[in-house]
Design a protein around this motif. Structure first.
Motif, PDB file in Angstrom:
ATOM      1  N   VAL A 182       0.864  -1.170   0.000  1.00  0.00           N
ATOM      2  CA  VAL A 182       0.000   0.000   0.000  1.00  0.00           C
ATOM      3  C   VAL A 182       0.904   1.225   0.000  1.00  0.00           C
ATOM      4  N   MET A 183       0.593   2.214  -0.827  1.00  0.00           N
ATOM      5  CA  MET A 183       1.349   3.466  -0.832  1.00  0.00           C
ATOM      6  C   MET A 183       0.617   4.494   0.024  1.00  0.00           C
ATOM      7  N   ARG A 184       1.202   4.845   1.171  1.00  0.00           N
ATOM      8  CA  ARG A 184       0.657   5.956   1.948  1.00  0.00           C
ATOM      9  C   ARG A 184       1.256   7.232   1.374  1.00  0.00           C
ATOM     10  N   TYR A 185       0.446   7.916   0.611  1.00  0.00           N
ATOM     11  CA  TYR A 185       0.897   9.005  -0.261  1.00  0.00           C
ATOM     12  C   TYR A 185       0.739  10.330   0.480  1.00  0.00           C
ATOM     13  N   ILE A 186       1.876  10.984   0.778  1.00  0.00           N
ATOM     14  CA  ILE A 186       1.854  12.183   1.616  1.00  0.00           C
ATOM     15  C   ILE A 186       2.580  13.341   0.945  1.00  0.00           C
ATOM     16  N   ASN A 187       2.483  14.506   1.569  1.00  0.00           N
ATOM     17  CA  ASN A 187       3.181  15.705   1.112  1.00  0.00           C
ATOM     18  C   ASN A 187       3.759  16.396   2.341  1.00  0.00           C
ATOM     19  N   SER A 188       5.056  16.188   2.591  1.00  0.00           N
ATOM     20  CA  SER A 188       5.657  16.744   3.803  1.00  0.00           C
ATOM     21  C   SER A 188       7.049  17.290   3.523  1.00  0.00           C
ATOM     22  N   SER A 189       7.154  18.607   3.489  1.00  0.00           N
ATOM     23  CA  SER A 189       8.478  19.229   3.468  1.00  0.00           C
ATOM     24  C   SER A 189       9.025  19.356   4.887  1.00  0.00           C
ATOM     25  N   GLY A 259      -2.922  10.476   1.721  1.00  0.00           N
ATOM     26  CA  GLY A 259      -2.600  11.306   2.861  1.00  0.00           C
ATOM     27  C   GLY A 259      -2.409  10.471   4.105  1.00  0.00           C
ATOM     28  N   ASN A 260      -2.487  11.135   5.249  1.00  0.00           N
ATOM     29  CA  ASN A 260      -2.321  10.438   6.517  1.00  0.00           C
ATOM     30  C   ASN A 260      -3.219  11.082   7.572  1.00  0.00           C
TER      31      ASN A 260
END
Length: 554
Positions: A182-189, A259-260
């Motif tokens: 499963v890809m837990r797809y996030i956006n975190s700089s 996302g998460n």
């Protein structure tokens, strides 16, 4: 006059219509930018193509490509000359529009993070895994030696070879053993700090991300600007093209967790203060785009939400524009899909025990078996599939699927017996999931105790310190007793392990947990949790503040 469905073919888009035969229709295809809240500064997406078509026999069609631009993701407005009601996004795919028609794999639900050593995958019998692609870490602004070029919709984007190599060192050996992720797809700089590509961050960061909030560990994806939208789509398309290949060359992924824990968005998907309805309007479109792009590659790829455990209420009820309940989120997603067109969105959530410090979920006091429960934990797992089984939430007559990609059992330093509670808790939780029928994955979080995880020890292995001869890398410690229970599930030893768990927890209580009351809309004459045999107020000692836990082994 109405649009019933919009079907994507390999080279055309087809409208299925009511009451339009003989009409001349104007179709506008618009970049589907979205702003959930009322913002006078928001600029809607531009119209990238416009067609005049004739409706006949309940349908009309036009080219899917306009000067090389794929209209698959567009929002469609149709006029005759008044605007038609009905769906406005692609809702169906012709068989030939997808490259692969392989069924979604039917696998045992037992899973662990991709960072686990191969011996544990093999000896403990894990059949699935999870990894966390981070858009901010993956994308680069400029070409270079470390930049992998990728063409999407007529433009070249660049991806970080070093990040890919590190990820695929774990994924490829698993794919070779037919273990999907499963890809837990996030956006975190936030997690990258100074290593982030600031030019990329300026494009992909949600415009309302609260930089002043110290715990905004992740941001929402940016679909408010066309540049942000294009970069999100390019990254999503790249992940799907790379990890759904039939040859599994770089690894094998079968679904997104998008996302998460967006129910706690101010921490795990920050988009500034928004009502639940406003946030879910944007989040629904993020999930929709993930699904639409996935259909190019594999028609049975799945897209899941990412929620915590709060079904009603939220992690911080006093801050309703920052924290939401799962039930409200599901209802808002459904409303959006009723308006714009449904698609097969599924559910991922994290049913930790009510207090993450205590692994004995069978003693949780808050959860009950009703739609008014504040939380869903291992104790009352039955609530989620029951809620999704309501007729209006079905997708084409079938319940939406559920995965549990992050939850685990803490072992407390001041109470060694909690390791046994975790071991037998795993057994009981596993038996409950096997009975429910719509749960496809149970991933124990974490693999190894993490000293930075809010004082919790959630690993199935202990933390072994740092190896300063190996650049200070974390050392994987000894196995905990829970590993024995994990290894026995789905084997001839399972029956004996279940008997042990039943004796440890208490036969009456164990049986009650496996055969709880039927889920109802409201408690029957009670405000709080149901009183169960063996349940008592035994959580004494030092009180620890609850922390929102969500962590990853990226």
């Amino acid at each position: 006059m109405k649009i019933r469905a919009i079907v994507a073919h390999k080279d055309k888009i087809r409208l299925l219509l009511e009451g339009c035969d003989g009409k001349s229709l104007t179709v506008n295809a618009q970049v589907p930018l979205v702003c959930g809240k009322d913002d006078p500064g928001f600029v809607p997406g531009r119209v990238v193509a416009s067609y005049t078509v004739s409706a006949a026999e309940g349908q009309a069609e036009f080219s899917r490509y306009a000067d090389g631009y794929d209209l698959l993701l567009c929002r469609f407005e149709v006029f005759a000359p008044e605007q038609l009601e009905g769906v406005c996004y692609v809702t169906e795919f012709d068989h030939a529009a997808s490259a692969s028609h392989e069924p979604y794999p039917t696998l045992p639900i037992k899973a662990i993070n991709s960072g686990a050593v191969m011996a544990d995958f093999e000896e403990l019998g894990f059949s699935q895994t999870c990894f966390g692609p981070n858009q901010a870490a993956l994308m680069l602004m400029h070409p270079g030696e470390n930049a992998l070029p990728y063409e999407y919709n007529g433009k070249t984007y660049y991806f970080n070879r070093t990040v890919l190599q590190k990820t695929e060192e774990q994924l490829i050996p698993l794919a070779q053993r037919n273990i999907p992720a499963v890809m837990r797809y996030i956006n975190s700089s936030f997690f990258l700090g100074e290593q982030s590509d600031q030019e990329i961050v300026d494009i992909i960061q949600h415009p309302d991300y609260d930089y002043d909030y110290p715990s905004a560990y992740m941001g929402a994806f940016n679909l408010r600007t066309e540049e942000g939208f294009n970069y999100f789509c390019a990254c999503t398309d790249f992940l799907l093209a790379r990890y759904t290949r039939p040859d599994k060359k770089y690894g094998w992924a079968i679904s997104f967790e998008v996302g998460n824990e967006v129910t706690s968005q101010y921490i795990w998907g920050n988009a500034g203060e928004m009502t639940c309805a406003e946030y879910m309007r944007e989040y629904t479109e993020v999930m929709r785009i993930c699904w639409l792009l996935s259909q190019k590659y594999w028609e049975n790829f799945r897209v899941h939400t990412s929620f915590d455990q709060y079904f009603n209420g939220s992690h911080m009820p006093s801050e309703p524009k920052r924290f939401y309940g799962i039930r409200e989120c599901i209802d808002e997603i459904w409303k959006n899909c009723q308006r714009d067109g449904d698609f097969p969105w599924n559910i991922a959530f994290h049913p930790y025990p009510e207090n993450l410090s205590f692994p004995d979920f069978w003693n949780d006091r808050e959860p009950n078996w009703t739609f008014e429960t504040r939380r869903i934990t291992f104790k009352n797992l039955e609530v989620m599939p029951a809620y999704l089984a309501q007729e209006h939430l079905l997708y084409k007559g079938k319940p939406r699927r559920i995965i549990l990609p992050e939850q685990g059992f803490n072992s407390r330093d001041d109470a060694p017996y909690t390791e046994k509670q975790g071991m037998y808790g795993y057994v009981l939780a596993y038996q409950k999931m096997k009975k429910l029928g719509t749960i496809d994955l149970f991933l124990h979080h974490n693999y190894c105790d993490n000293p930075g995880e809010f004082g919790l020890n959630l690993g199935i292995r202990r933390y072994g310190g740092k190896d300063f001869l190996q650049e200070g890398l974390d050392v994987i410690g000894d196995r905990k007793p829970i590993c024995d229970a994990i290894a026995d599930m789905d084997t001839a030893r399972e029956e004996d392990r279940v008997a042990e768990a039943r004796a440890f927890i208490g036969e009456e209580l164990f049986d009650y947990m496996l055969n709880p009351p039927a889920v109802t809309e409201k408690p029957a004459g009670a405000d709080g949790g149901l009183h169960l045999p063996g349940q008592g107020n035994r959580r004494k000692g030092n009180k620890k503040e609850e922390a929102p836990v969500s962590n990853f082994d990226h």
